[in-house]
Design an enzyme around this catalytic site. Structure first.
Site, PDB file in Angstrom:
ATOM      1  N   GLU A 100      66.767  48.712  62.727  1.00  0.00           N
ATOM      2  CA  GLU A 100      65.800  48.482  63.797  1.00  0.00           C
ATOM      3  C   GLU A 100      65.028  47.236  63.367  1.00  0.00           C
ATOM      4  OE1 GLU A 100      64.504  49.659  67.452  1.00  0.00           O
ATOM      5  OE2 GLU A 100      66.194  50.415  66.321  1.00  0.00           O
ATOM      6  N   ASP A 105      51.851  48.123  66.893  1.00  0.00           N
ATOM      7  CA  ASP A 105      52.009  48.006  65.449  1.00  0.00           C
ATOM      8  C   ASP A 105      50.683  48.190  64.730  1.00  0.00           C
ATOM      9  OD1 ASP A 105      54.667  47.450  65.813  1.00  0.00           O
ATOM     10  OD2 ASP A 105      54.361  45.290  65.919  1.00  0.00           O
TER      11      ASP A 105
END
Length: 268
Positions: free
Chosen positions: A49, A60
């Protein structure tokens, strides 16, 4: 797209789950980033990924934001990321490669052109983190036109309607979220998500991989015991890169030492 199907069939035959690491392309620089990816695969990663550095990464946590900043500092561009992807695919023809990105990066190129480029370099899936299922039509249609699996996030509080949509539109795998919030190893993954896994299976969704807060082998095992097809670990891996930023060889050794027991935990 078919690489995921082949992988899950292979793993099922071996009674294993998938261990999937996440890293940001170009962190801390292109050359070391390619070595990191080789190391992850050699240590047992079943699929990759990968993130393309982006200036405003919403989902994030600080660890992965720092990875993005390091890649920017090294001057890494999306065009170079695609060159890297082509090199990774050339060297590792069978491993599924997924991108985790944000809509702006897709729009910058033009949606169809972006997925065409993914197909050209051998990317198998794309998860656009800031596009909810109900707004995903132009993305998933372009993805399928170019043989790229559209990946959707299944949150822990997903209702029946959302589960049906994810099952209907998603391909490759389903990204099963351990908990709400931003990514990060310091927030350990919460409860097993058996009920969601059962529903996703009932609706014939792509196999679920559990991500967010996966930082130890016992969590990988718990995810698989709960019925997930495997686990994705990002922040814990990116932290190792950060800790050894000036010791490239030590970094690779530490990554190998982290991935091996994580992969071992997928074997029943």
């Amino acid at each position: 797209m078919e690489r995921y199907e082949s992988l899950f069939i292979r793993l099922k035959e071996r009674h294993e789950g998938a261990f999937v690491p996440f890293v940001t392309l170009g962190d801390p620089g292109i050359e070391q980033s390619l070595k990191i990816i080789d190391t992850l695969i050699e240590a047992g990663a079943d699929a990759l990924e990968l993130g393309i550095p982006f200036s405003d990464p919403l989902a994030d946590g600080p660890t992965i934001q720092n990875a993005t900043l390091r890649a920017f500092a090294a001057g890494v561009t999306p065009a170079q990321c695609f060159e890297m992807l082509a090199l990774i695919r050339q060297k590792h023809p069978t491993i599924p490669i997924g991108l985790l990105m944000y809509a702006n990066l897709v729009f910058n190129k033009g949606v169809d052109e972006f997925y065409a480029q993914c197909e050209k370099v051998g990317v198998d899936s794309v998860l656009v983190a800031d596009v909810p299922v109900e707004e995903s039509a132009p993305f998933r249609q372009a993805a399928l036109r170019h043989n790229v699996a559209p990946i959707f996030i299944c949150p822990p509080n997903a209702d029946d309607d959302l589960l049906r949509q994810i099952a209907s539109y998603g391909r490759g795998y389903t990204y099963l979220l351990s908990r709400a919030g931003v990514t990060g190893a310091e927030n350990r993954a919460a409860l097993p998500l058996n009920h969601l896994v059962t529903k996703l299976k009932e609706y014939n969704a792509a196999p679920p991989l559990q991500g967010f807060g996966i930082s130890a082998p016992d969590q990988v095992k718990a995810a698989i015991d709960a019925g997930a097809a495997g686990a994705i670990s990002g922040s814990a891996i990116v932290k190792i890169i950060e800790q050894h930023i000036n010791e490239p060889e030590k970094m690779l050794a530490a990554l190998k030492a982290f991935v091996q027991p994580m992969k071992a935990a997928t074997r029943s």
